[in-house]
Enzyme design. Structure first.
Site, PDB file in Angstrom:
ATOM      1  CD  GLU A   8      -3.036   2.546  -1.404  1.00 57.39           C
ATOM      2  OE1 GLU A   8      -2.180   2.547  -0.497  1.00 57.39           O
ATOM      3  OE2 GLU A   8      -4.256   2.622  -1.206  1.00 57.39           O
ATOM      4  CE1 TYR A   9      -1.497   4.718 -10.293  1.00 56.83           C
ATOM      5  CE2 TYR A   9       0.455   3.619  -9.469  1.00 56.83           C
ATOM      6  CZ  TYR A   9      -0.130   4.673 -10.126  1.00 56.83           C
ATOM      7  OH  TYR A   9       0.648   5.690 -10.619  1.00 56.83           O
ATOM      8  N   PRO A  12      -8.280  -2.719 -11.346  1.00 55.33           N
ATOM      9  CG  PRO A  12      -7.867  -1.479 -13.243  1.00 55.33           C
ATOM     10  CD  PRO A  12      -7.202  -2.360 -12.245  1.00 55.33           C
ATOM     11  CE1 TYR A 140      -4.465   0.843  10.163  1.00 54.11           C
ATOM     12  CE2 TYR A 140      -2.801  -0.515  11.225  1.00 54.11           C
ATOM     13  CZ  TYR A 140      -3.796  -0.365  10.284  1.00 54.11           C
ATOM     14  OH  TYR A 140      -4.123  -1.403   9.473  1.00 54.11           O
ATOM     15  N   PRO A 145      -8.894   1.626  13.534  1.00 56.58           N
ATOM     16  CG  PRO A 145      -9.950   1.457  11.454  1.00 56.58           C
ATOM     17  CD  PRO A 145      -8.622   1.385  12.123  1.00 56.58           C
ATOM     18  CE  LYS A 159       1.675  -3.475  12.818  1.00 59.53           C
ATOM     19  NZ  LYS A 159       0.589  -2.791  12.078  1.00 59.53           N
TER      20      LYS A 159
END
Length: 168
Positions: A8-9, A12, A140, A145, A159
């Protein structure tokens, strides 16, 4: 029965960082990930950069690439345009997420004419683009959260029922 991994990126903030990322993606591609994905940025802040980096990674390294896509700060029109850009760039994989609240926001709020949940984004993508995209959703396993275990399972089922292909 085969173990796989992905990278995963995140996009920038500078041109120099982007050049460094492309070098890193090229170097890490030799490790043989099943796919890579590129994050969307808080509040959709890097959406266009995400699509640009993903398209370049897909087309120049041959890596199967997945774009994170969130509902945060995105109208239906914005999402349609972004998904169309992905398709035009040869991207066939999306990770549909509700997304985090924008930076400095106290809570998450639906954008005007946008979506409230990842399942809405999955439904929309299926309605507008059929089966062109492989769609991943968040599972999850340790709990969302903002949720609880029972709600998390119900939302995951929604989903999948909406058309998700796999769960991350």
């Amino acid at each position: 029965d085969k173990t796989f991994f992905s990278f995963e990126y995140f996009p920038p903030k500078t041109d120099e960082g982007t050049e460094n990322l492309y070098t890193r993606i090229d170097r890490m591609s030799k490790l043989g990930p099943l796919f890579i994905d590129v994050t969307w940025g808080a509040g959709g802040s890097t959406a266009s950069k995400t699509i640009e980096i993903s398209t370049n990674a897909q087309n120049y390294t041959g890596l199967e690439t997945q774009v994170h896509m969130t509902c945060t700060n995105m109208s239906r029109q914005d999402l349609r345009k972004s998904i169309e850009q992905c398709k035009k760039g040869g991207i066939q994989n999306l990770l549909a997420l509700r997304g985090d609240p924008p930076l400095n926001a106290a809570k998450w709020e639906q954008a005007e004419s946008g979506f409230s949940f990842a399942c809405d984004l999955v439904k929309f993508t299926r309605e507008e683009f059929g089966d062109y995209f492989g769609i991943a959703v968040a599972g999850y396993p340790e709990g969302h959260p903002d949720g609880n275990y029972e709600d998390d399972l119900r939302h995951l089922k929604e989903k999948v029922d909406a058309g998700a292909d796999f769960v991350i």
